[in-house]
Scaffold this active site. Structure first.
Site, PDB file in Angstrom:
ATOM      1  N   ASP A 104      10.104  -2.866   6.535  1.00 21.90           N
ATOM      2  CA  ASP A 104      10.066  -3.136   7.976  1.00 21.90           C
ATOM      3  C   ASP A 104       8.770  -3.847   8.349  1.00 21.90           C
ATOM      4  OD1 ASP A 104       8.704  -0.641   7.407  1.00 21.90           O
ATOM      5  OD2 ASP A 104       8.601  -0.278   9.569  1.00 21.90           O
ATOM      6  N   GLU A 166       7.969   2.462   8.202  1.00 21.98           N
ATOM      7  CA  GLU A 166       6.525   2.725   8.090  1.00 21.98           C
ATOM      8  C   GLU A 166       5.773   2.312   9.338  1.00 21.98           C
ATOM      9  OE1 GLU A 166       2.292   2.121   7.238  1.00 21.98           O
ATOM     10  OE2 GLU A 166       3.755   0.595   7.838  1.00 21.98           O
ATOM     11  N   GLU A 167       6.150   1.200   9.930  1.00 18.52           N
ATOM     12  CA  GLU A 167       5.391   0.662  11.055  1.00 18.52           C
ATOM     13  C   GLU A 167       5.535   1.499  12.330  1.00 18.52           C
ATOM     14  OE1 GLU A 167       3.230  -1.335  10.547  1.00 18.52           O
ATOM     15  OE2 GLU A 167       3.763  -2.873   9.088  1.00 18.52           O
TER      16      GLU A 167
END
Length: 465
Positions: A104, A166-167
Site C-alpha cells: 500500500d 502499513e500506511e
C-alpha cells in the site's frame, strides 16, 4: 545454484553480482508495473479502496510465485487489506528468513506539485519517479530479485509477509502475529521498508521510535463572550491551552516532561545541512533542541502539536474563547514503553493549572518502538553484505517513524534477528511529491539481500536447534 561457499567477508560473489545485474531490466519493468497501481490504503479498508489494493495484492503474489515461492496465499482479516504470504522450505540445517514489506501507499497529495503523474512511473536521471517507487514497492522487488538471483532456491528457508495496510496502522494485522506465532516463526527477519541515510552509504536501521497521541482541552465558559466586556477577567480557554503547551519544551526546544527517556545517539546521522534540506527549513530559521540530530529525532522524545481547535484568524470576532483543544503526537525512545511515555505526558499536562484553569487530558493511540540486537550473527552477516554491495563501510541509523507490524512480529518470534534495510535513501521524498528511487541503489540493495541469503547458513551453522 550454490555460491554460499564462495562468499568472502568483504566481497560479493561475482556470479551473484552478474545474476542481479542481468535481472535488473526485468525487475525495473515489474517495479514500474507495481507503481502504476494506485494502491492507496484507507483506515477500515472501505469498498472504495479495495479494487486497487486487491490488484496490487494479486500482482505481488504473482511475482513471488514466479520467484520460486510455494504456498502463495492471502491472509484475510476483518476490515484489513489482505496480506500476501508465501514460503520456500528451508534446506536441512539452514535458517529461515522472513521477508517483510507492504504494497500500500499514501495518497499523492497536491498533484500540481508532481513533475510527472504520480501513478505513471517515469525514469529520468537514473531514478524511477512515482508514488510508492521508494516506499516501498522497490523493496518488494528487492525481495523478489534476491530470490531470483538464487534461481528460486536460496540456501535458506523463506517466509514472505507483504501487507497492504502499513500506511494506516496495519488494521487487524497488528495483533495477529503474537496470536499465531507458528506462522511467523523465523531465525531472521528482513524488514524491507528502510534504506540508506544518503545515496552511496550502506545503512542498517537499528531503532524505530514509538509513538503516543494525547488530546488536551480547556472548557471555561458556556459560550464566547465579548472581549471588551469580559476580557481580562473571564477565563480564556485558548490562552490557558497555549500556556500549558508552552511548558512542554524548555527555552532551547528540548522536551521538558519528566519520565521521557532520552540518550545520546551513537551511530551515524544526517548533517545539519542535509536535515535542513530534507525538512525544507526556511532560510534564517534555527533548528530546535540541543545535542546531535540523532539524539533529537531517533533516541530522544519529540512532542508535536499536530492539531488545534481554535477560532480561525479570517473569521475571528472580538470574543473570549470558551473552548480550545489540541492533539499532541509524542515520539518515544525506541526502548521505552509507549504507554508509559504517554502516561508521563498526561501527568505533566494534568499538573498544569494555567491561571488556575484545570485541563482535561485524554489518551489516544500508542505504538511501541523497536531496538535491534546488533550483536547477532545475522547482523554481522548483513553488515558484511551491505558493505560489499556498496564498497563502503556500513553505518547504523535510527528512524523517527514506526512500522506497526515490526514490534508485533518481534513478539511472535522474540529470538529472531530483525534487519531493517531497503532500497530508498534520505532524499527519496517518501510521502511527498516526486517520490523516487535511485535505480543504482535499488540494484545494490537487491544484491546485498541476495548476498545476505548466501552468508546466513554459515553464520548460523551449529546455532540452530
Amino acid at each position: 545454484m550454490d555460491h554460499g561457499s564462495a562468499l568472502g567477508n568483504d566481497a560479493n560473489d561475482p556470479v551473484l553480482v552478474e545474476r542481479v545485474r542481468t535481472l535488473m531490466p526485468q525487475l525495473t519493468a515489474e517495479l514500474a508495473g507495481l507503481v502504476a497501481i494506485p494502491s492507496v490504503s484507507e483506515t477500515g479498508y472501505p469498498e472504495s479502496s479495495r479494487p486497487a489494493l486487491l490488484q496490487a495484492r494479486d500482482a505481488v503474489a504473482a511475482l513471488f510465485e514466479d520467484a520460486g515461492c510455494e504456498k502463495v496465499g492471502s491472509l484475510e482479516l476483518p476490515d484489513t487489506a489482505p496480506m500476501v504470504t508465501a514460503e520456500i522450505p528451508a534446506p536441512e540445517g539452514a535458517p529461515t528468513v522472513l521477508m517483510y514489506s507492504h504494497y500500500d501507499v499514501v495518497p499523492v497529495g497536491d498533484r500540481s506539485l508532481w513533475h510527472t503523474p504520480p501513478f505513471e512511473p517515469t525514469e529520468r536521471d537514473g531514478a524511477m519517479f512515482g508514488r510508492g517507487a521508494a516506499d516501498t514497492k522497490s523493496n518488494i522487488m528487492a525481495h523478489v530479485g534476491a530470490l531470483r538471483a538464487w534461481g528460486g532456491r536460496p540456501p535458506v528457508g523463506v517466509k514472505v509477509v507483504i501487507e497492504g495496510m502499513e500506511e494506516v496502522g496495519g488494521g487487524a494485522l497488528t495483533t495477529y502475529p503474537p496470536q499465531n506465532p507458528e506462522m511467523f516463526g523465523a531465525d531472521v527477519m528482513i524488514i524491507g521498508d528502510m534504506g540508506n541515510v544518503r545515496p552511496g552509504v550502506p545503512t542498517l536501521t537499528v531503532a524505530l521510535r514509538g509513538m503516543a497521541n494525547v488530546t488536551v482541552e480547556a472548557r471555561t465558559l458556556a459560550s464566547a463572550k465579548h472581549s471588551g466586556l469580559y476580557g481580562g477577567a473571564a477565563p480564556d480557554a485558548l490562552l490557558a491551552l497555549i500556556r500549558a503547551l508552552a511548558t512542554l519544551h524548555d527555552e532551547h526546544g528540548d522536551v521538558a516532561v519528566d519520565g521521557l527517556r532520552r540518550e545520546d545517539w551513537p551511530g551515524a546521522s544526517n548533517t545539519e545541512e542535509e536535515f535542513r534540506a530534507l525538512a525544507e527549513v526556511v532560510d534564517g530559521q534555527p533548528l530546535i533542541g540541543t545535542g546531535n540530530l540523532g539524539s533529537r529525532v531517533w533516541s530522544g522524545p519529540g512532542i508535536t502539536v499536530i492539531g488545534i481547535d481554535v477560532p480561525s484568524v479570517d473569521d475571528a470576532v472580538n470574543a473570549v474563547s470558551p473552548y480550545a483543544r489540541a492533539k499532541l503526537n509524542l515520539r518515544v525512545h525506541p526502548e521505552q514503553d509507549a504507554g508509559q511515555a504517554q502516561a508521563a505526558l498526561m501527568r505533566h499536562l494534568e499538573k498544569q493549572l494555567p491561571f488556575g484553569i484545570r485541563l482535561q487530558v485524554h489518551a489516544g493511540a500508542t505504538g511501541n518502538g523497536f531496538a535491534a540486537r546488533t550483536s547477532s550473527p545475522a547482523f554481522e552477516a548483513a553488515r558484511a553484505a551491505w558493505s560489499a554491495a556498496w564498497g563502503a563501510p556500513t553505518v547504523t541509523i535510527g528512524a523517527g517513524g514506526s512500522i506497526p507490524l515490526v514490534s508485533s512480529l518481534q513478539e511472535a518470534a522474540p529470538e529472531a534477528a530483525i534487519l531493517m534495510v531497503g532500497t530508498t535513501d534520505g532524499f527519496a521524498n517518501i510521502h511527498a511529491p516526486n517520490e523516487r528511487v535511485l535505480l543504482d541503489e535499488f540494484e545494490k540493495a537487491t544484491l546485498a539481500e541476495a548476498d545476505l541469503l548466501g552468508r546466513l547458513p554459515a553464520a548460523y551453522r551449529g546455532r540452530l536447534r
